[in-house]
Design an enzyme around this catalytic site. Sequence first.
Site, short mmCIF file in Angstrom:
data_model
loop_
_atom_site.label_atom_id
_atom_site.label_comp_id
_atom_site.label_asym_id
_atom_site.label_seq_id
_atom_site.Cartn_x
_atom_site.Cartn_y
_atom_site.Cartn_z
N TYR A 142 0.83 -1.21 0.00
CA TYR A 142 0.00 0.00 0.00
C TYR A 142 0.87 1.27 0.00
O TYR A 142 0.46 2.29 -0.54
CB TYR A 142 -0.90 0.04 1.25
CG TYR A 142 -2.23 -0.64 1.10
CD1 TYR A 142 -2.33 -1.96 0.69
CD2 TYR A 142 -3.41 0.04 1.41
CE1 TYR A 142 -3.56 -2.58 0.58
CE2 TYR A 142 -4.64 -0.58 1.30
CZ TYR A 142 -4.71 -1.89 0.88
OH TYR A 142 -5.94 -2.49 0.78
N LYS A 189 2.85 -15.40 2.39
CA LYS A 189 3.10 -16.12 1.14
C LYS A 189 4.61 -16.37 1.10
O LYS A 189 5.32 -15.92 0.20
CB LYS A 189 2.59 -15.26 -0.04
CG LYS A 189 2.58 -15.96 -1.38
CD LYS A 189 1.45 -16.97 -1.54
CE LYS A 189 1.60 -17.73 -2.85
NZ LYS A 189 0.66 -18.86 -2.96
N ASP A 221 -3.30 -18.23 0.26
CA ASP A 221 -4.31 -18.92 -0.57
C ASP A 221 -4.98 -20.02 0.22
O ASP A 221 -6.21 -20.17 0.22
CB ASP A 221 -3.68 -19.44 -1.88
CG ASP A 221 -2.36 -20.16 -1.69
OD1 ASP A 221 -1.83 -20.16 -0.56
OD2 ASP A 221 -1.84 -20.74 -2.68
N ASP A 245 -6.33 -7.00 4.17
CA ASP A 245 -7.48 -6.34 3.54
C ASP A 245 -8.40 -7.41 2.94
O ASP A 245 -9.62 -7.40 3.16
CB ASP A 245 -6.98 -5.40 2.44
CG ASP A 245 -8.12 -4.66 1.77
OD1 ASP A 245 -9.03 -4.22 2.50
OD2 ASP A 245 -8.12 -4.56 0.53
N ASP A 249 -12.20 -9.03 4.57
CA ASP A 249 -13.50 -8.97 3.88
C ASP A 249 -14.09 -10.37 3.77
O ASP A 249 -15.30 -10.57 3.97
CB ASP A 249 -13.36 -8.36 2.47
CG ASP A 249 -13.64 -6.87 2.47
OD1 ASP A 249 -13.39 -6.23 3.51
OD2 ASP A 249 -14.12 -6.35 1.44
C1 IPM Z 1 -10.31 -1.04 4.25
C2 IPM Z 1 -10.57 -0.44 2.89
C3 IPM Z 1 -9.37 0.43 2.52
C4 IPM Z 1 -8.15 -0.47 2.46
C5 IPM Z 1 -9.54 1.23 1.25
C6 IPM Z 1 -10.79 2.08 1.27
C7 IPM Z 1 -8.33 2.06 0.93
O1 IPM Z 1 -10.80 -1.42 1.95
O2 IPM Z 1 -10.21 -0.28 5.23
O3 IPM Z 1 -10.23 -2.26 4.36
O4 IPM Z 1 -7.91 -1.11 1.43
O5 IPM Z 1 -7.42 -0.51 3.44
MN MN Z 2 -10.85 -3.43 2.75
#
Ligand code: IPM
Ligand code: MN
Length: 372
Positions: A142, A189, A221, A245, A249
């Site tokens: 990032y 990884k 993975d 990240d 999710d």
């Molecule tokens: C999160 C979001 C952010 C990230 C984005 C909005 C930059 O997806 O907080 O997980 O990737 O960190």
């Molecule tokens: Mn995110």
Amino acid sequence: MEKKITVLPGDGIGPEVVEQGLKVINAINQSFDHNFELTEEDFGAIAIDKHGDPLPEKTLSACLSSDAIFLGAIGDPKYDNDPTLEVRPEQGLLKLRKSLELFSNIRPIATYDLLNDVSPLKNQLLNDVDFIIFRELTGGIYFGEKHLSDDKSQASDLCEYSEKEITRIAYQAFEAASNRRNKLTLIDKANVLETSRLWRRVIQDISKEYPQIEVDYLFVDNAAMQIVLNPSQFDVILTENMFGDIISDLASVITGSLGMLPSASVGIKSALFEPIHGSFPQAKGLDIANPMAAILSVAMMYEHFGLFEESDMIKRGVRWALNNDIVTKDLSGKNEASACSKVGDVVAWFIEEKGDLQIKREKSKVSLNCII
Ligand code: IPM
Ligand code: MN
């Protein structure tokens, strides 16, 4: 207790869910006699519209001088599908994380029995799912050097980590594991990436100081597969920025609703609390968004301040609302859904009534009719 909190409602449903969080803060502070100075600032797409900058100087300096930040959500579709735009809301978030050195993003994943039916996983997989993801937040790909060739036909993003960056979040994760079920899983990884091999080496060294903790290493993975196949095997997950990240999710949908999951980003100067969900622009202004994640983020904030009784009261309020079907559309199934603002009212009301469940339950039905 006296605290300075910067409130960043942000975009989309951000302001609506933040409003519910603020109801809860006010209810807790009244009940427990705390005094929080709350200051609202512009952040995200709305700040681009108003000031041409997603993180205006005034917002940043307010955040830098506060004890905690309460954020709603940022993002607007008008910025999502155009890679040529030079200013976008997410830049503000990344700059805020970096400026405040919020190096550790903590995302607890716990299932609620009552929500098992809305989970995409089979019910038998959901028993005992209770883990925390520690995602490194200010390093890795990032923030590494970015390059786009002059003819725009080649691009690169550098992924870099230092021992120091890994060590500081690793200690947080080990400490968390030692207060929980003594299990830590590093997701990396290491079969391909040099940075992942550094992570492994550092974690192996630190693990010697925590002999009681069982440390597992999973390639990302395989980890993605394991989170779906057997989520209850995890206790504390530690991982780098981008894997975190993606994994978080993935993990977030296990519980049945993204709308239930809070997060904390802690660092050196301050700490930031926000729901995991995004700005959900389609729902903006409709009063249908689930405010539980924002409310539970407020609970994490009190926990961060060492105010566990307060935090516990908020969590009980959320459970009480769930148990009494005071839930928004995403969770209501065939039952009637409550508005976002009503869920906030009810949790705040539960706190004002000091969570006196036994006595108030019957009465609550009556009072709830009045406010719903
Ligand atoms: C999160 C979001 C952010 C990230 C984005 C909005 C930059 O997806 O907080 O997980 O990737 O960190
Ligand atoms: Mn995110």
